[in-house]
Design a protein around this motif. Structure first.
Motif, PDB file in Angstrom:
ATOM      1  N   ARG A 194     -21.339  17.334  -1.732  1.00 52.36           N
ATOM      2  CA  ARG A 194     -20.026  16.452  -1.591  1.00 52.36           C
ATOM      3  C   ARG A 194     -19.407  17.101  -0.760  1.00 52.36           C
ATOM      4  NH1 ARG A 194     -17.823  16.820  -7.249  1.00 52.36           N
ATOM      5  NH2 ARG A 194     -19.335  18.894  -7.225  1.00 52.36           N
ATOM      6  N   ASN A 195     -19.486  17.365   0.457  1.00 48.50           N
ATOM      7  CA  ASN A 195     -18.730  17.870   1.636  1.00 48.50           C
ATOM      8  C   ASN A 195     -17.664  16.900   1.845  1.00 48.50           C
ATOM      9  OD1 ASN A 195     -20.673  19.980   1.862  1.00 48.50           O
ATOM     10  ND2 ASN A 195     -21.574  19.094   3.596  1.00 48.50           N
ATOM     11  N   GLN A 196     -16.625  17.740   2.364  1.00 50.40           N
ATOM     12  CA  GLN A 196     -15.339  16.929   2.878  1.00 50.40           C
ATOM     13  C   GLN A 196     -15.191  17.317   4.315  1.00 50.40           C
ATOM     14  OE1 GLN A 196     -11.985  16.719  -0.343  1.00 50.40           O
ATOM     15  NE2 GLN A 196     -13.035  18.752  -0.375  1.00 50.40           N
ATOM     16  N   TYR A 197     -14.444  16.344   4.812  1.00 50.86           N
ATOM     17  CA  TYR A 197     -14.204  16.506   6.253  1.00 50.86           C
ATOM     18  C   TYR A 197     -12.650  16.048   6.663  1.00 50.86           C
ATOM     19  CZ  TYR A 197     -19.152  15.731   6.605  1.00 50.86           C
ATOM     20  OH  TYR A 197     -20.525  15.928   6.381  1.00 50.86           O
ATOM     21  N   LYS A 198     -11.977  17.064   7.350  1.00 50.38           N
ATOM     22  CA  LYS A 198     -10.680  16.699   7.509  1.00 50.38           C
ATOM     23  C   LYS A 198     -10.363  15.253   8.461  1.00 50.38           C
ATOM     24  CE  LYS A 198      -6.053  17.429   7.369  1.00 50.38           C
ATOM     25  NZ  LYS A 198      -5.646  18.876   7.920  1.00 50.38           N
ATOM     26  N   MET A 199     -10.129  14.401   8.333  1.00 47.84           N
ATOM     27  CA  MET A 199      -9.987  13.318   8.989  1.00 47.84           C
ATOM     28  C   MET A 199      -8.604  12.682   9.355  1.00 47.84           C
ATOM     29  SD  MET A 199     -13.201  11.029   7.826  1.00 47.84           S
ATOM     30  CE  MET A 199     -14.844  11.456   7.249  1.00 47.84           C
ATOM     31  N   HIS A 200      -8.400  12.412  10.287  1.00 42.14           N
ATOM     32  CA  HIS A 200      -7.025  11.769  10.983  1.00 42.14           C
ATOM     33  C   HIS A 200      -7.340  10.422  11.483  1.00 42.14           C
ATOM     34  CE1 HIS A 200      -3.413  12.424  13.947  1.00 42.14           C
ATOM     35  NE2 HIS A 200      -3.106  11.499  12.897  1.00 42.14           N
ATOM     36  N   PHE A 201      -6.728   9.269  11.071  1.00 40.28           N
ATOM     37  CA  PHE A 201      -7.014   8.189  11.536  1.00 40.28           C
ATOM     38  C   PHE A 201      -6.035   7.004  11.215  1.00 40.28           C
ATOM     39  CE2 PHE A 201      -8.888   8.468   7.214  1.00 40.28           C
ATOM     40  CZ  PHE A 201      -8.284   7.270   6.505  1.00 40.28           C
ATOM     41  N   LYS A 202      -5.964   6.125  11.912  1.00 40.13           N
ATOM     42  CA  LYS A 202      -5.152   5.058  11.614  1.00 40.13           C
ATOM     43  C   LYS A 202      -5.327   3.776  11.179  1.00 40.13           C
ATOM     44  CE  LYS A 202      -0.891   2.788  14.056  1.00 40.13           C
ATOM     45  NZ  LYS A 202       0.020   2.671  14.965  1.00 40.13           N
ATOM     46  N   VAL A 203      -5.137   3.035  10.197  1.00 41.08           N
ATOM     47  CA  VAL A 203      -5.685   1.637   9.843  1.00 41.08           C
ATOM     48  C   VAL A 203      -4.282   0.765   9.675  1.00 41.08           C
ATOM     49  CG1 VAL A 203      -5.788   2.747   7.586  1.00 41.08           C
ATOM     50  CG2 VAL A 203      -7.115   0.468   8.075  1.00 41.08           C
ATOM     51  N   ASN A 204      -4.078  -0.119  10.245  1.00 41.09           N
ATOM     52  CA  ASN A 204      -2.810  -0.943  10.270  1.00 41.09           C
ATOM     53  C   ASN A 204      -1.726  -0.128  10.579  1.00 41.09           C
ATOM     54  OD1 ASN A 204      -4.252  -3.379   9.374  1.00 41.09           O
ATOM     55  ND2 ASN A 204      -4.152  -2.458   7.292  1.00 41.09           N
ATOM     56  N   GLU A 205      -0.833  -0.115   9.867  1.00 40.71           N
ATOM     57  CA  GLU A 205       0.460   1.179  10.172  1.00 40.71           C
ATOM     58  C   GLU A 205       0.397   2.113   9.382  1.00 40.71           C
ATOM     59  OE1 GLU A 205       2.493   0.238  12.745  1.00 40.71           O
ATOM     60  OE2 GLU A 205       1.251  -1.441  13.223  1.00 40.71           O
ATOM     61  N   THR A 206      -0.688   2.372   8.798  1.00 45.67           N
ATOM     62  CA  THR A 206      -0.953   3.609   7.784  1.00 45.67           C
ATOM     63  C   THR A 206      -1.592   4.588   8.799  1.00 45.67           C
ATOM     64  OG1 THR A 206      -1.044   2.382   5.662  1.00 45.67           O
ATOM     65  CG2 THR A 206      -1.825   4.616   5.750  1.00 45.67           C
ATOM     66  N   VAL A 207      -1.077   5.861   8.728  1.00 46.77           N
ATOM     67  CA  VAL A 207      -1.695   7.043   9.420  1.00 46.77           C
ATOM     68  C   VAL A 207      -2.032   8.065   8.258  1.00 46.77           C
ATOM     69  CG1 VAL A 207      -1.545   8.937  10.853  1.00 46.77           C
ATOM     70  CG2 VAL A 207      -0.242   6.830  11.522  1.00 46.77           C
ATOM     71  N   VAL A 208      -3.584   8.436   8.268  1.00 45.53           N
ATOM     72  CA  VAL A 208      -4.059   9.243   7.200  1.00 45.53           C
ATOM     73  C   VAL A 208      -4.493  10.617   7.747  1.00 45.53           C
ATOM     74  CG1 VAL A 208      -5.743   9.502   5.446  1.00 45.53           C
ATOM     75  CG2 VAL A 208      -4.741   7.336   5.885  1.00 45.53           C
ATOM     76  N   ASN A 209      -4.153  11.912   7.236  1.00 47.02           N
ATOM     77  CA  ASN A 209      -4.604  13.032   7.829  1.00 47.02           C
ATOM     78  C   ASN A 209      -4.859  13.753   6.644  1.00 47.02           C
ATOM     79  OD1 ASN A 209      -5.124  15.278   9.360  1.00 47.02           O
ATOM     80  ND2 ASN A 209      -3.110  15.206  10.241  1.00 47.02           N
ATOM     81  N   GLU A 210      -6.056  13.581   6.090  1.00 49.55           N
ATOM     82  CA  GLU A 210      -6.504  14.428   4.764  1.00 49.55           C
ATOM     83  C   GLU A 210      -7.942  14.578   4.780  1.00 49.55           C
ATOM     84  OE1 GLU A 210      -3.882  12.210   1.242  1.00 49.55           O
ATOM     85  OE2 GLU A 210      -5.038  10.957   2.574  1.00 49.55           O
ATOM     86  N   LYS A 211      -8.529  15.190   3.777  1.00 52.77           N
ATOM     87  CA  LYS A 211      -9.932  15.655   3.566  1.00 52.77           C
ATOM     88  C   LYS A 211     -10.467  14.374   2.814  1.00 52.77           C
ATOM     89  CE  LYS A 211     -10.031  20.662   3.456  1.00 52.77           C
ATOM     90  NZ  LYS A 211     -10.140  21.808   2.795  1.00 52.77           N
ATOM     91  N   ILE A 212     -11.361  13.679   3.530  1.00 56.84           N
ATOM     92  CA  ILE A 212     -12.215  12.821   2.897  1.00 56.84           C
ATOM     93  C   ILE A 212     -13.793  12.991   2.877  1.00 56.84           C
ATOM     94  CG2 ILE A 212     -12.829  10.275   3.752  1.00 56.84           C
ATOM     95  CD1 ILE A 212      -9.870  10.618   3.403  1.00 56.84           C
ATOM     96  N   MET A 213     -14.384  12.425   1.999  1.00 57.05           N
ATOM     97  CA  MET A 213     -15.544  12.633   1.830  1.00 57.05           C
ATOM     98  C   MET A 213     -16.441  11.850   2.541  1.00 57.05           C
ATOM     99  SD  MET A 213     -18.224  12.818  -1.522  1.00 57.05           S
ATOM    100  CE  MET A 213     -18.101  11.055  -1.964  1.00 57.05           C
ATOM    101  N   THR A 214     -16.038  10.672   2.429  1.00 61.04           N
ATOM    102  CA  THR A 214     -16.862   9.559   3.336  1.00 61.04           C
ATOM    103  C   THR A 214     -15.992   8.349   3.697  1.00 61.04           C
ATOM    104  OG1 THR A 214     -19.040   8.355   3.611  1.00 61.04           O
ATOM    105  CG2 THR A 214     -18.273   8.427   1.405  1.00 61.04           C
ATOM    106  N   LEU A 215     -16.279   7.668   4.678  1.00 62.13           N
ATOM    107  CA  LEU A 215     -15.422   6.609   5.088  1.00 62.13           C
ATOM    108  C   LEU A 215     -16.336   5.442   5.798  1.00 62.13           C
ATOM    109  CD1 LEU A 215     -12.091   6.686   7.073  1.00 62.13           C
ATOM    110  CD2 LEU A 215     -14.055   5.164   7.879  1.00 62.13           C
ATOM    111  N   CYS A 216     -16.161   4.292   5.381  1.00 63.72           N
ATOM    112  CA  CYS A 216     -16.916   3.052   5.887  1.00 63.72           C
ATOM    113  C   CYS A 216     -15.821   2.086   6.505  1.00 63.72           C
ATOM    114  CB  CYS A 216     -17.728   2.580   4.953  1.00 63.72           C
ATOM    115  SG  CYS A 216     -18.761   1.174   5.240  1.00 63.72           S
ATOM    116  N   VAL A 217     -16.276   1.641   7.661  1.00 68.48           N
ATOM    117  CA  VAL A 217     -15.519   0.337   8.167  1.00 68.48           C
ATOM    118  C   VAL A 217     -16.661  -0.644   8.483  1.00 68.48           C
ATOM    119  CG1 VAL A 217     -14.116  -0.299  10.330  1.00 68.48           C
ATOM    120  CG2 VAL A 217     -14.051   2.032   9.621  1.00 68.48           C
TER     121      VAL A 217
END
Length: 312
Positions: A194-217
């Motif tokens: 269950r590896n995690q990755y430090k991800m920095h992204f923006k979705v709408n007006e929300t900015v996220v800068n956290e460790k995420i396991m997986t992400l799907c758009v």
């Protein structure tokens, strides 16, 4: 390829992608061809040498005036054909349509429309009827030096563990099938870590800068990761999945299979028109199941109701 008619716009341009991992790779086409001839369908036929050739063949067909592009293949083949259509020299794609006869190890987009891999007769009847619907086309864009690179998609962009799982699954199923011990062991190791990755992204007006396991758009179900996404509402669904405990992981896989992943406590859903990825800690990224070589920052956008698709 059969002899081309002077009026190629009334003929189907068929790209056949043989299913990997089966002994008689041409039996499927023989069945389809017999049915097409029986129904007196006018078509020209091309067989792909590999996944990469599908994009070139689709582009060639559109550039030569074909209006009905039929892909006999799985999700990756459909994605390659989509990119061939979108990068053709035809400026107005209003008269061009894409259709699918499912024939791959992964057929998530065909399944979404109720066109399973064993329903080629239904798919052919559907194409003959010609019911068209405008669908949304997503695209990933980033700079490669001074060049803007775009990759189009119909289903989803997966980042992190989900993308890595797709890579392993696709590789193993192409050569040995799902039951191969290498595939099973690799998937168990992947989900156990269950590896995690430090991800920095923006979705709408929300900015996220956290460790995420997986992400799907997702523009569509995204292999179950964005179960509420549909490719005709003008929106992208985003599922952000944090690192669950092992028992939560097992529960999450069950919810994934039941289409209820968004109810999981470690999943954070969004709905947006645009997604911007600034950092992914070199996480794997797959676009409709195909690994992407990329630079950051990256934008994921949507072109609403852009392409004709043949639906049941």
């Amino acid at each position: 390829m059969t002899q081309t008619s002077e009026n190629s716009s009334v003929r189907w341009g068929i790209i056949y992608v043989p299913m990997a991992g089966v002994r008689n790779r041409h039996r499927r086409w023989q069945q389809i061809r017999e049915l097409l001839d029986q129904k007196q369908v006018q078509y020209d036929y091309l067989q792909s040498e590999n996944y990469g050739s599908v994009e070139r063949l689709a582009r060639m067909l559109v550039n030569n005036g074909y209006k009905q592009i039929v892909v006999v293949g799985g999700d990756r083949a459909v994605n390659e054909a989509l990119n061939g259509i979108m990068t053709s020299s035809v400026e107005n794609l209003e008269d061009v349509s894409l259709a699918i006869i499912a024939n791959g190890v992964g057929n998530d987009f065909a399944d979404f429309w109720g066109l399973g891999v064993d329903e080629y007769k239904k798919a052919i009847d559907c194409i003959i009827k010609g019911n068209r619907r405008k669908i949304d086309v997503g695209y990933v864009s980033f700079m490669n030096g001074e060049e803007m690179v775009k990759r189009y998609f119909l289903m989803a962009v997966n980042i992190g563990l989900g993308a890595r799982a797709i890579e392993i699954s696709d590789f193993c199923k192409q050569f040995w099938g799902k039951a191969n011990p290498t595939y099973i062991v690799s998937m168990i190791r992947l989900f156990t870590r269950r590896n995690q990755y430090k991800m920095h992204f923006k979705v709408n007006e929300t900015v996220v800068n956290e460790k995420i396991m997986t992400l799907c758009v997702g523009n569509s179900r995204g292999y179950g990761m964005t179960p509420s996404a549909v490719p005709y509402n003008g929106w992208l669904d985003v599922s952000v999945i944090y690192r669950p405990k092992f028992w939560q992981m097992v529960h999450g896989l069950r919810m994934l299979l039941k289409g209820r992943l968004l109810n999981h406590e470690q999943v954070r859903p969004f709905r947006t028109k645009k997604f911007v990825l600034y950092d992914s800690q070199n996480a794997s990224i797959c676009v409709d199941g195909k690994k992407l070589d990329y630079n950051l920052p990256m934008e994921i956008n949507l072109m609403p109701e852009y392409l004709n698709f043949i639906v049941p």
